[in-house]
Structure formats: structure tokens, C-alpha cells
Design a protein around this motif. Sequence first.
Motif, PDB file in Angstrom:
ATOM      1  N   MET A   4      21.363 -34.005 -16.194  1.00 33.11           N
ATOM      2  CA  MET A   4      21.928 -33.189 -17.272  1.00 33.11           C
ATOM      3  C   MET A   4      21.920 -33.903 -18.625  1.00 33.11           C
ATOM      4  SD  MET A   4      22.530 -30.577 -15.490  1.00 33.11           S
ATOM      5  CE  MET A   4      23.509 -29.585 -14.383  1.00 33.11           C
ATOM      6  N   GLU A   5      21.441 -33.216 -19.645  1.00 30.62           N
ATOM      7  CA  GLU A   5      21.434 -33.747 -21.022  1.00 30.62           C
ATOM      8  C   GLU A   5      20.811 -35.138 -21.082  1.00 30.62           C
ATOM      9  OE1 GLU A   5      22.668 -31.657 -23.545  1.00 30.62           O
ATOM     10  OE2 GLU A   5      22.801 -30.328 -21.837  1.00 30.62           O
ATOM     11  N   MET A   6      19.750 -35.344 -20.338  1.00 26.37           N
ATOM     12  CA  MET A   6      19.128 -36.660 -20.321  1.00 26.37           C
ATOM     13  C   MET A   6      17.647 -36.588 -20.697  1.00 26.37           C
ATOM     14  SD  MET A   6      17.098 -38.541 -18.027  1.00 26.37           S
ATOM     15  CE  MET A   6      16.932 -40.178 -17.389  1.00 26.37           C
ATOM     16  N   LEU A   7      16.990 -35.491 -20.337  1.00 22.61           N
ATOM     17  CA  LEU A   7      15.543 -35.384 -20.548  1.00 22.61           C
ATOM     18  C   LEU A   7      15.144 -35.479 -22.013  1.00 22.61           C
ATOM     19  CD1 LEU A   7      14.719 -32.531 -18.006  1.00 22.61           C
ATOM     20  CD2 LEU A   7      14.229 -34.972 -17.738  1.00 22.61           C
ATOM     21  N   GLU A   8      16.058 -35.035 -22.920  1.00 25.21           N
ATOM     22  CA  GLU A   8      15.728 -35.087 -24.351  1.00 25.21           C
ATOM     23  C   GLU A   8      15.911 -36.487 -24.934  1.00 25.21           C
ATOM     24  OE1 GLU A   8      20.102 -33.700 -24.270  1.00 25.21           O
ATOM     25  OE2 GLU A   8      18.326 -33.565 -23.007  1.00 25.21           O
ATOM     26  N   HIS A   9      16.250 -37.448 -24.092  1.00 28.23           N
ATOM     27  CA  HIS A   9      16.451 -38.822 -24.575  1.00 28.23           C
ATOM     28  C   HIS A   9      15.408 -39.808 -24.033  1.00 28.23           C
ATOM     29  CE1 HIS A   9      20.233 -37.699 -26.448  1.00 28.23           C
ATOM     30  NE2 HIS A   9      20.613 -37.142 -25.321  1.00 28.23           N
ATOM     31  N   VAL A  10      14.393 -39.305 -23.311  1.00 29.87           N
ATOM     32  CA  VAL A  10      13.363 -40.207 -22.760  1.00 29.87           C
ATOM     33  C   VAL A  10      11.988 -39.869 -23.349  1.00 29.87           C
ATOM     34  CG1 VAL A  10      14.567 -40.702 -20.595  1.00 29.87           C
ATOM     35  CG2 VAL A  10      13.002 -38.746 -20.713  1.00 29.87           C
ATOM     36  N   PRO A  11      11.092 -40.871 -23.400  1.00 29.45           N
ATOM     37  CA  PRO A  11       9.761 -40.623 -23.966  1.00 29.45           C
ATOM     38  C   PRO A  11       8.940 -39.617 -23.157  1.00 29.45           C
ATOM     39  CG  PRO A  11      10.228 -42.993 -23.854  1.00 29.45           C
ATOM     40  CD  PRO A  11      11.322 -42.301 -23.097  1.00 29.45           C
ATOM     41  N   ASP A  12       9.070 -39.643 -21.816  1.00 30.98           N
ATOM     42  CA  ASP A  12       8.259 -38.763 -20.969  1.00 30.98           C
ATOM     43  C   ASP A  12       9.143 -38.008 -19.977  1.00 30.98           C
ATOM     44  OD1 ASP A  12       6.420 -37.513 -19.385  1.00 30.98           O
ATOM     45  OD2 ASP A  12       5.435 -39.337 -18.660  1.00 30.98           O
ATOM     46  N   PRO A  13       9.677 -36.844 -20.402  1.00 32.01           N
ATOM     47  CA  PRO A  13      10.582 -36.104 -19.519  1.00 32.01           C
ATOM     48  C   PRO A  13       9.921 -35.630 -18.220  1.00 32.01           C
ATOM     49  CG  PRO A  13      10.116 -34.847 -21.524  1.00 32.01           C
ATOM     50  CD  PRO A  13       9.555 -36.210 -21.730  1.00 32.01           C
ATOM     51  N   SER A  14       8.614 -35.348 -18.268  1.00 33.19           N
ATOM     52  CA  SER A  14       7.947 -34.858 -17.053  1.00 33.19           C
ATOM     53  C   SER A  14       7.952 -35.919 -15.952  1.00 33.19           C
ATOM     54  CB  SER A  14       6.508 -34.433 -17.357  1.00 33.19           C
ATOM     55  OG  SER A  14       5.726 -35.531 -17.769  1.00 33.19           O
ATOM     56  N   SER A  15       7.909 -37.194 -16.351  1.00 28.37           N
ATOM     57  CA  SER A  15       7.964 -38.296 -15.389  1.00 28.37           C
ATOM     58  C   SER A  15       9.304 -38.327 -14.664  1.00 28.37           C
ATOM     59  CB  SER A  15       7.719 -39.626 -16.124  1.00 28.37           C
ATOM     60  OG  SER A  15       7.985 -40.715 -15.267  1.00 28.37           O
ATOM     61  N   VAL A  16      10.385 -38.050 -15.409  1.00 32.18           N
ATOM     62  CA  VAL A  16      11.727 -38.006 -14.799  1.00 32.18           C
ATOM     63  C   VAL A  16      11.826 -36.829 -13.821  1.00 32.18           C
ATOM     64  CG1 VAL A  16      14.209 -37.736 -15.245  1.00 32.18           C
ATOM     65  CG2 VAL A  16      12.816 -39.120 -16.785  1.00 32.18           C
ATOM     66  N   VAL A  17      11.272 -35.678 -14.219  1.00 33.73           N
ATOM     67  CA  VAL A  17      11.296 -34.496 -13.341  1.00 33.73           C
ATOM     68  C   VAL A  17      10.545 -34.790 -12.034  1.00 33.73           C
ATOM     69  CG1 VAL A  17      10.565 -32.078 -13.091  1.00 33.73           C
ATOM     70  CG2 VAL A  17      11.588 -32.861 -15.246  1.00 33.73           C
ATOM     71  N   ARG A  18       9.387 -35.431 -12.145  1.00 35.02           N
ATOM     72  CA  ARG A  18       8.614 -35.790 -10.936  1.00 35.02           C
ATOM     73  C   ARG A  18       9.403 -36.733 -10.042  1.00 35.02           C
ATOM     74  NH1 ARG A  18       4.429 -36.185 -14.628  1.00 35.02           N
ATOM     75  NH2 ARG A  18       4.485 -38.466 -14.650  1.00 35.02           N
ATOM     76  N   ALA A  19      10.073 -37.721 -10.669  1.00 34.32           N
ATOM     77  CA  ALA A  19      10.875 -38.679  -9.900  1.00 34.32           C
ATOM     78  C   ALA A  19      12.031 -37.975  -9.187  1.00 34.32           C
ATOM     79  CB  ALA A  19      11.402 -39.779 -10.818  1.00 34.32           C
ATOM     80  N   CYS A  20      12.690 -37.053  -9.894  1.00 34.34           N
ATOM     81  CA  CYS A  20      13.793 -36.291  -9.297  1.00 34.34           C
ATOM     82  C   CYS A  20      13.302 -35.488  -8.103  1.00 34.34           C
ATOM     83  CB  CYS A  20      14.427 -35.359 -10.331  1.00 34.34           C
ATOM     84  SG  CYS A  20      15.367 -36.227 -11.615  1.00 34.34           S
ATOM     85  N   ALA A  21      12.114 -34.883  -8.259  1.00 30.04           N
ATOM     86  CA  ALA A  21      11.524 -34.096  -7.163  1.00 30.04           C
ATOM     87  C   ALA A  21      11.265 -34.986  -5.952  1.00 30.04           C
ATOM     88  CB  ALA A  21      10.231 -33.445  -7.634  1.00 30.04           C
ATOM     89  N   LYS A  22      10.780 -36.186  -6.203  1.00 30.13           N
ATOM     90  CA  LYS A  22      10.469 -37.128  -5.118  1.00 30.13           C
ATOM     91  C   LYS A  22      11.747 -37.584  -4.400  1.00 30.13           C
ATOM     92  CE  LYS A  22       7.722 -41.352  -4.360  1.00 30.13           C
ATOM     93  NZ  LYS A  22       6.902 -42.381  -5.008  1.00 30.13           N
ATOM     94  N   LEU A  23      12.835 -37.714  -5.158  1.00 24.75           N
ATOM     95  CA  LEU A  23      14.113 -38.175  -4.597  1.00 24.75           C
ATOM     96  C   LEU A  23      14.793 -37.113  -3.725  1.00 24.75           C
ATOM     97  CD1 LEU A  23      15.237 -39.952  -7.836  1.00 24.75           C
ATOM     98  CD2 LEU A  23      15.381 -41.067  -5.602  1.00 24.75           C
ATOM     99  N   CYS A  24      14.452 -35.859  -3.972  1.00 23.12           N
ATOM    100  CA  CYS A  24      15.118 -34.749  -3.292  1.00 23.12           C
ATOM    101  C   CYS A  24      14.492 -34.477  -1.922  1.00 23.12           C
ATOM    102  CB  CYS A  24      15.017 -33.498  -4.165  1.00 23.12           C
ATOM    103  SG  CYS A  24      16.073 -32.148  -3.639  1.00 23.12           S
ATOM    104  N   LYS A  25      15.340 -34.174  -0.945  1.00 22.90           N
ATOM    105  CA  LYS A  25      14.850 -33.805   0.394  1.00 22.90           C
ATOM    106  C   LYS A  25      14.133 -32.458   0.328  1.00 22.90           C
ATOM    107  CE  LYS A  25      18.802 -35.852   2.857  1.00 22.90           C
ATOM    108  NZ  LYS A  25      20.018 -35.556   3.643  1.00 22.90           N
ATOM    109  N   PRO A  26      13.166 -32.223   1.217  1.00 25.15           N
ATOM    110  CA  PRO A  26      12.579 -30.883   1.299  1.00 25.15           C
ATOM    111  C   PRO A  26      13.691 -29.865   1.622  1.00 25.15           C
ATOM    112  CG  PRO A  26      11.269 -32.467   2.542  1.00 25.15           C
ATOM    113  CD  PRO A  26      12.519 -33.180   2.136  1.00 25.15           C
ATOM    114  N   GLY A  27      13.702 -28.757   0.891  1.00 25.64           N
ATOM    115  CA  GLY A  27      14.772 -27.775   1.088  1.00 25.64           C
ATOM    116  C   GLY A  27      15.984 -28.034   0.205  1.00 25.64           C
ATOM    117  N   GLY A  28      15.939 -29.135  -0.545  1.00 26.23           N
ATOM    118  CA  GLY A  28      17.062 -29.501  -1.412  1.00 26.23           C
ATOM    119  C   GLY A  28      17.031 -28.734  -2.736  1.00 26.23           C
ATOM    120  N   THR A  29      18.088 -28.939  -3.530  1.00 22.61           N
ATOM    121  CA  THR A  29      18.226 -28.218  -4.803  1.00 22.61           C
ATOM    122  C   THR A  29      18.369 -29.222  -5.941  1.00 22.61           C
ATOM    123  OG1 THR A  29      19.487 -26.580  -3.531  1.00 22.61           O
ATOM    124  CG2 THR A  29      19.453 -26.310  -5.914  1.00 22.61           C
TER     125      THR A  29
END
Length: 229
Positions: A119-144
Motif C-alpha cells: 500500500m502507498e509504496m509503488l509510487e516511491h520506487v524506480p520500477d514498480p512493475s518489479s515490486v508487483v512481480r516480486a509480490c506475485a512470486k511471494l503469494c501462494k497459488p490461490g492467494g490474494t
Amino acid sequence: MNVDQSEIAKFSALAHRWWDPNSEFKPLHAINPLRLNWIKSFVDLEGKKVLDVGCGGGILAESIAQSGAHTCGIDLSEKALKVAELHALEVGATLLYRAISAEALAEEEPEQYDVVTCMEMLEHVPDPSSVVRACAKLCKPGGTLFFSTLNRSPKSYLFAIIGAEYVLRLLPKGTHEYAKFIKPSELVGFTRQAGLEMIAMKGMSYNPLTQVYSLGDDVDVNYMIAVSK
């Protein structure tokens, strides 16, 4: 490393004020119940393993932990994390805080979390898509997963920067950089590229007269999305 040191320095300098409800972080305290309840409308947090990425002083992470989740908050500001840990001790909240990036943790703990919030973090990093990919990787299949950020629109420039930082002084000047704001279509694009599926989008509005925040369909300034893996 996907980090802007000036952003870390900015929030570290204010670290001691995170839990002062009348400080620069007053808006975060005001919107926290709205965010938490929106998350709970999709997920029963009791017993879930939850990661809060870019947790800062722990306002959201602590409330997630107090909702019965096994919670970990990560941030790159050591000072903010110290404040978060101290506050958790004071109120008896049980959760773990770590100074690590989402990308590094994704290498360490892939598919370990039922819920990931950022939350309120993506607008503070140089590459927000990289953070989104990392979050996706951290989440279990079926997770939210839940993301929130600021829309790059004329209205958000007026409200989030001119209004919030200069006129109403809700936030310190320089908190936000308009060029780093992210349009909903861009954020949804990042989540799709990371293999995530859209569930819902919600806007957040502030009424300067009543000083009340509310959730609604207006995504012109602040907005949140929920996605599934």
C-alpha cells in the motif's frame, strides 16, 4: 536494487512521528480502517500468513496482525522498522518485521503467503512493475494480493500534491512526485504481466470540509486493487 535512497531518507527522517495520529502520517491513520475492512471483505485474515510490503512504521501490518493473521512487514527504512517494532511491543502485537526488499524476499520465500499487501509504496520506487512481480512470486497459488497507489491524473496532482502538501498541509512537501504516480491501467497491466487476475478496484476520496475519507468508485486520486494468483 530497486530502491530510491532519497525516498528511504525522507521517510526515515520522519520515522519517530509514524504513530502520532496528528503528525504528517495522520492520513495513514485515517484511511487504515477503510483499507483493513476492504481487505477483510475479500479474505478472512484469521490464521492466514500475510506479508505487508513497504510497511513503514507498521500501521497496516499491525492491524492485520491484530486481526489474527501471522504477519510479516518488510521495508528498507531501518528507522521506520525500529518504530514499528517498538509500537508492536507497546501494544502487545505479535508480528515480524524485516529490512529486506520484496525482490530479495521473493527469492528466499517464494509462494509462502496467503495474502500480500503493498500500500502507498509503488509510487516511491524506480520500477514498480518489479515490486508487483516480486509480490506475485511471494503469494501462494490461490492467494490474494492488494495494491494501492496514486493515479497520475490532473485531479490527483491538484488533490494529492497541491491540496494535501501545500494547501491543507496533510503531508510534508515533497512527499510525492507526480511523475511516479501510476494510472490504474498501468497497475492492472503490471499485475497481468505477473500472472495475476483482477478481482476489484476501489477509489478513496477525501472531503476537506468534513476531513473524512471514504471508499467509492472515484479512482482519480487514490485507488486500491485486489487481484488473485
